[in-house]
Design a protein around this motif. Sequence first.
Motif, PDB file in Angstrom:
ATOM      1  N   MET A 120      71.259  46.496  82.008  1.00  0.00           N
ATOM      2  CA  MET A 120      72.018  47.647  81.495  1.00  0.00           C
ATOM      3  C   MET A 120      72.320  47.476  80.010  1.00  0.00           C
ATOM      4  N   SER A 121      72.172  48.542  79.251  1.00  0.00           N
ATOM      5  CA  SER A 121      72.402  48.413  77.819  1.00  0.00           C
ATOM      6  C   SER A 121      73.911  48.505  77.528  1.00  0.00           C
ATOM      7  N   LEU A 122      74.270  48.077  76.337  1.00  0.00           N
ATOM      8  CA  LEU A 122      75.694  48.064  75.966  1.00  0.00           C
ATOM      9  C   LEU A 122      76.294  49.469  76.050  1.00  0.00           C
ATOM     10  N   SER A 123      75.482  50.480  75.717  1.00  0.00           N
ATOM     11  CA  SER A 123      76.014  51.851  75.750  1.00  0.00           C
ATOM     12  C   SER A 123      76.185  52.357  77.186  1.00  0.00           C
ATOM     13  N   ASP A 124      75.494  51.742  78.140  1.00  0.00           N
ATOM     14  CA  ASP A 124      75.729  52.116  79.546  1.00  0.00           C
ATOM     15  C   ASP A 124      76.995  51.457  80.079  1.00  0.00           C
ATOM     16  N   VAL A 125      77.239  50.230  79.607  1.00  0.00           N
ATOM     17  CA  VAL A 125      78.409  49.506  80.112  1.00  0.00           C
ATOM     18  C   VAL A 125      79.706  50.063  79.491  1.00  0.00           C
ATOM     19  N   PHE A 126      79.638  50.419  78.204  1.00  0.00           N
ATOM     20  CA  PHE A 126      80.845  50.925  77.523  1.00  0.00           C
ATOM     21  C   PHE A 126      80.553  52.310  76.914  1.00  0.00           C
TER      22      PHE A 126
ATOM     23  N   ILE B 251      82.785  54.105  74.065  1.00  0.00           N
ATOM     24  CA  ILE B 251      83.028  53.527  72.739  1.00  0.00           C
ATOM     25  C   ILE B 251      81.758  53.058  72.024  1.00  0.00           C
ATOM     26  N   VAL B 252      80.604  53.194  72.669  1.00  0.00           N
ATOM     27  CA  VAL B 252      79.360  52.724  72.038  1.00  0.00           C
ATOM     28  C   VAL B 252      78.435  53.909  71.766  1.00  0.00           C
ATOM     29  N   ARG B 253      78.010  54.031  70.515  1.00  0.00           N
ATOM     30  CA  ARG B 253      77.017  55.071  70.195  1.00  0.00           C
ATOM     31  C   ARG B 253      75.698  54.379  69.864  1.00  0.00           C
ATOM     32  N   PRO B 254      74.641  54.667  70.621  1.00  0.00           N
ATOM     33  CA  PRO B 254      73.362  54.025  70.315  1.00  0.00           C
ATOM     34  C   PRO B 254      72.709  54.673  69.093  1.00  0.00           C
ATOM     35  N   ASP B 255      71.985  53.866  68.321  1.00  0.00           N
ATOM     36  CA  ASP B 255      71.213  54.366  67.161  1.00  0.00           C
ATOM     37  C   ASP B 255      72.027  55.164  66.155  1.00  0.00           C
ATOM     38  N   GLU B 256      73.214  54.698  65.890  1.00  0.00           N
ATOM     39  CA  GLU B 256      74.081  55.388  64.915  1.00  0.00           C
ATOM     40  C   GLU B 256      73.603  55.070  63.482  1.00  0.00           C
ATOM     41  N   PRO B 257      73.313  56.085  62.671  1.00  0.00           N
ATOM     42  CA  PRO B 257      72.931  55.812  61.282  1.00  0.00           C
ATOM     43  C   PRO B 257      74.073  55.089  60.551  1.00  0.00           C
TER      44      PRO B 257
ATOM     45  N   GLY C 216      69.122  51.989  57.621  1.00  0.00           N
ATOM     46  CA  GLY C 216      68.842  52.588  58.924  1.00  0.00           C
ATOM     47  C   GLY C 216      69.998  52.484  59.908  1.00  0.00           C
ATOM     48  N   PRO C 217      69.701  52.693  61.193  1.00  0.00           N
ATOM     49  CA  PRO C 217      70.748  52.753  62.210  1.00  0.00           C
ATOM     50  C   PRO C 217      71.138  51.390  62.790  1.00  0.00           C
ATOM     51  N   ALA C 218      72.269  51.398  63.496  1.00  0.00           N
ATOM     52  CA  ALA C 218      72.662  50.245  64.312  1.00  0.00           C
ATOM     53  C   ALA C 218      72.201  50.528  65.732  1.00  0.00           C
ATOM     54  N   GLN C 219      71.666  49.501  66.394  1.00  0.00           N
ATOM     55  CA  GLN C 219      71.240  49.702  67.789  1.00  0.00           C
ATOM     56  C   GLN C 219      72.429  50.180  68.636  1.00  0.00           C
ATOM     57  N   TYR C 220      73.581  49.491  68.462  1.00  0.00           N
ATOM     58  CA  TYR C 220      74.807  49.911  69.154  1.00  0.00           C
ATOM     59  C   TYR C 220      75.943  49.928  68.145  1.00  0.00           C
ATOM     60  N   PHE C 221      76.571  51.060  67.975  1.00  0.00           N
ATOM     61  CA  PHE C 221      77.714  51.164  67.067  1.00  0.00           C
ATOM     62  C   PHE C 221      78.960  51.258  67.937  1.00  0.00           C
ATOM     63  N   VAL C 222      79.861  50.297  67.770  1.00  0.00           N
ATOM     64  CA  VAL C 222      80.983  50.176  68.706  1.00  0.00           C
ATOM     65  C   VAL C 222      82.307  50.454  68.006  1.00  0.00           C
ATOM     66  N   GLU C 223      83.057  51.415  68.527  1.00  0.00           N
ATOM     67  CA  GLU C 223      84.394  51.681  67.992  1.00  0.00           C
ATOM     68  C   GLU C 223      85.410  51.507  69.109  1.00  0.00           C
ATOM     69  N   PRO C 224      85.851  50.266  69.347  1.00  0.00           N
ATOM     70  CA  PRO C 224      86.808  50.027  70.424  1.00  0.00           C
ATOM     71  C   PRO C 224      88.154  50.660  70.087  1.00  0.00           C
ATOM     72  N   THR C 225      88.943  50.939  71.125  1.00  0.00           N
ATOM     73  CA  THR C 225      90.252  51.542  70.861  1.00  0.00           C
ATOM     74  C   THR C 225      91.399  50.577  71.162  1.00  0.00           C
TER      75      THR C 225
ATOM     76  N   HIS D 249      80.708  40.524  76.696  1.00  0.00           N
ATOM     77  CA  HIS D 249      79.432  41.053  77.187  1.00  0.00           C
ATOM     78  C   HIS D 249      78.296  40.674  76.227  1.00  0.00           C
ATOM     79  N   CYS D 250      78.544  40.845  74.929  1.00  0.00           N
ATOM     80  CA  CYS D 250      77.503  40.533  73.938  1.00  0.00           C
ATOM     81  C   CYS D 250      77.142  39.048  73.974  1.00  0.00           C
ATOM     82  N   ARG D 251      78.156  38.205  74.153  1.00  0.00           N
ATOM     83  CA  ARG D 251      77.846  36.770  74.231  1.00  0.00           C
ATOM     84  C   ARG D 251      77.013  36.479  75.477  1.00  0.00           C
ATOM     85  N   ASP D 252      77.427  37.029  76.609  1.00  0.00           N
ATOM     86  CA  ASP D 252      76.717  36.766  77.866  1.00  0.00           C
ATOM     87  C   ASP D 252      75.289  37.295  77.831  1.00  0.00           C
ATOM     88  N   GLU D 253      75.089  38.414  77.148  1.00  0.00           N
ATOM     89  CA  GLU D 253      73.757  39.030  77.127  1.00  0.00           C
ATOM     90  C   GLU D 253      72.965  38.672  75.861  1.00  0.00           C
TER      91      GLU D 253
END
Length: 292
Positions: free
Chosen positions: A1-7, A10-16, A27-36, A47-51
């Motif tokens: 599962m990709s990071l954007s599926d798990v969260f 708060i995760v936008r895939p391919d964000e410029p 260019g873009p970020a594969q996963y752009f994360v804005e936690p709240t 999750h990122c460490r484990d994966e």
Amino acid sequence: MSLSDVFPEIVRPDEPLAPHTWLKVGGPAQYFVEPTSEAQLAAVLRHCRDEDIPVRVLGGGSNVLVRDEGVGGAVIHLVGEAFQSIRIEQNRVVAGAGALLSHVISETVRAGLAGLETLVGIPGTVGGAVKGNAGGRAGEIGQFVRRVVVLDRGGERFVREGDELTFGYRTSSIAEPVILEVELELQPGDPDQITQRMRKLWIQKRATQPLAHQSAGCIFKNPRGMSAGDLIERAGLKGTRIGKAEISDRHANFIVTEPGATSADVLRLIELARSTVAEQFGVELELEIQIW
Ligand code: EPU
């Protein structure tokens, strides 16, 4: 599962990333994360460490050049109330790492606390400023830092203080991937006098730096006892253009971009400055900005 599926919230895939940086290229970020919240941020880190997903933190985007192909992995952006609070406690200010340095400066000056006015005009977040010990001839932020709260690669929280914190020229000893909060100790003073001092420094800076343009601040560190801007100017490169990027004709250690510029334009100017200065003066310029 990709990071954007798990969260997904708060995760936008391919964000410029270009609009999030001062140079406005790349260019873009594969996963752009804005936690709240901190808990959410910690869960993302775990999750990122484990994966085995690489993690970068984007501060104000004022000291970074993103390559045109973009970046793989997660780019974490600390915006929102949980990461941008600014609290004054007697002669200290406690700020969320995502707070803009300019806001921290104005809040402390208004509260009659002296020290940070020397950093006027420096863009970016306070977290980014502390990580890279931002500063200039009038002072550096590291001299005021008393405590930082960080998260490690697995999302665990640590407090670093005292001897654990050392600062050098545009470097700090903070090795953890995420700074969450910083505490700075300042000197009580008269708000009017501090404001006066800040205005004077601002006028000096505005006269010598292209602050109104798209730039990433100084591109290179100053070699010991020398000025990178002076070397690049003496190499005859002021005003040199490649595509829509230019070595500033106001200050040669700045590269400014116009709409339509690419990261490749900027990288070619960096290479040109580096090779010409090496050839003419035998000095190897070292980058101050981060290249992603
Ligand atoms: N100079 C030139 N040509 C230029 C630029 C500068 O000849 O195009 C000469 C100036 O005439 C001056 C000397 O170089 O005699 C130093 O210039 P300046 O006062 O502008 O300072 P700097 O060393 O270029 C440093 C920091 C800046 C900071 C200023 C002011 C570095 C790499 N740069 O610049 O920091 O704002 O002092 O405090 O340490 C940054 O790190 O991003 C940055 C902008």
